[in-house]
Enzyme design. Structure first.
Site, PDB file in Angstrom:
ATOM      1  N   HIS A   1       0.847  -1.191   0.000  1.00 24.46           N
ATOM      2  CA  HIS A   1       0.000   0.000   0.000  1.00 24.46           C
ATOM      3  C   HIS A   1       0.881   1.238   0.000  1.00 24.46           C
ATOM      4  O   HIS A   1       1.413   1.646   1.037  1.00 24.46           O
ATOM      5  CB  HIS A   1      -0.924  -0.013   1.223  1.00 24.46           C
ATOM      6  CG  HIS A   1      -1.825   1.179   1.299  1.00 24.46           C
ATOM      7  ND1 HIS A   1      -2.273   1.702   2.495  1.00 24.46           N
ATOM      8  CD2 HIS A   1      -2.354   1.968   0.328  1.00 24.46           C
ATOM      9  CE1 HIS A   1      -3.039   2.756   2.256  1.00 24.46           C
ATOM     10  NE2 HIS A   1      -3.097   2.930   0.950  1.00 24.46           N
TER      11      HIS A   1
ATOM     12  N   ASN B   1      -5.098   4.379   7.421  1.00 23.62           N
ATOM     13  CA  ASN B   1      -6.394   4.953   7.051  1.00 23.62           C
ATOM     14  C   ASN B   1      -7.490   4.568   8.035  1.00 23.62           C
ATOM     15  O   ASN B   1      -8.409   5.349   8.276  1.00 23.62           O
ATOM     16  CB  ASN B   1      -6.779   4.524   5.639  1.00 23.62           C
ATOM     17  CG  ASN B   1      -6.012   5.302   4.583  1.00 23.62           C
ATOM     18  OD1 ASN B   1      -5.414   6.325   4.867  1.00 23.62           O
ATOM     19  ND2 ASN B   1      -6.015   4.801   3.359  1.00 23.62           N
TER      20      ASN B   1
END
Length: 293
Positions: free
Chosen positions: A16, A66
């Site tokens: 990511h 996140n």
């Protein structure tokens, strides 16, 4: 799901990258249920070869960074509904040391990104959950942030955020229509409502095993989210403030603001034991060494 469709699930791993990927140093390396140690080691080596900082995380919606950002971001939105302004919140956060305020970040990333995430993850579907009112309305108006020239702020050719009276008016209209009482906020209140939400969710992530160490969370936030390095990251900062003080404020917000502020069990336990996230990391490392020997 991807690993389940292959004959080599041990070699499936997530990388990511953070946007803009050519600038941001952080890479979350996402382990699946079958990812092998060799595959993780390879992914870490790839990140290092690229000049990135790789941190191994578990596989949950939002991964670690996140997932923690959601309550931080939404608490900021609740604050503006209750009487603060986006500019005041952002100035409080940059005054704390954040590289950017959360509303400026939202505009840079694109409000439509978080809009799609809310729909995909069906956020705020729990009974009684408070849903932020303004962000969806801005998206419906085509205000997606910097890329459209308008979001929480308005932008000129210099791409610098400027307060927009239309947004302030919209916030007030939606708050009044939904019976939200508005008042003024101090910067200290803003920081507690946002940074403590981040810390509380970090404690959940840590207890659930999606982050292996509190220090990993700190690396993620100082390298990927503009958290001030001189404060050491959110979990290190929590230790510096004192976990009992953090827990007491989170508990007070729980009583005042509802279930979204329920203290993370790990935060409660460490606060009552008078210990720290740093000590937790040490004890976990010691237990792993003992197990391997």
């Amino acid at each position: 799901d991807i690993a389940a469709a292959t004959r080599r699930p041990s070699q499936v791993v997530g990388l990511h990258f953070f946007s803009p990927a050519n600038v941001m140093r952080l890479v979350e390396i996402v382990r699946g249920t079958s990812t092998s140690p060799e595959t993780l080691a390879t992914a870490l080596a790839v990140a290092k070869r690229l000049g990135k900082v790789g941190v191994v995380v578990g596989n949950c919606p939002g991964f670690v960074g996140n997932r923690m950002m959601f309550p931080y971001m939404y608490e900021a939105q609740f604050l503006v509904e209750e009487g603060a302004t986006p500019q005041q919140v952002d100035e409080a956060l940059t005054g704390f040391g954040m590289a950017m305020g959360i509303f400026a970040v939202d505009d840079m990333a694109g409000l439509d990104v978080a809009w799609r995430v809310r729909q995909e993850l069906n956020q705020f579907s729990e009974p009684g959950a408070r849903k932020p009112l303004v962000a969806d309305r801005l998206c419906e108006m085509g205000r997606f942030g910097q890329k459209t020239g308008k979001g929480w702020y308005v932008y000129g050719n210099d791409r610098k955020p400027q307060p927009d009276p239309d947004v302030l008016s919209l916030i007030e209209q939606l708050a009044v229509a939904n019976g939200i009482q508005r008042r003024s906020f101090t910067n200290e209140e803003i920081l507690e409502r946002t940074i403590y939400a981040l810390i509380n969710e970090g404690a959940r992530v840590l207890e659930e095993g999606y982050a292996l160490r509190a220090a990993d969370i700190d690396v993620i936030y100082t390298n990927g989210y503009g958290f001030p390095a001189w404060r050491g990251g959110p979990m290190f900062y929590a230790d510096r403030v004192g976990l009992k003080q953090i827990y007491d404020r989170v508990s007070a917000f729980h009583r005042e603001l509802g279930q979204r502020w329920a203290p993370a069990p790990l935060l409660e336990r460490l606060a009552k034991d008078g210990t720290t996230f740093k000590e937790l990391d040490k004890s976990r490392a010691a237990s792993l060494v003992g197990a391997s020997s």
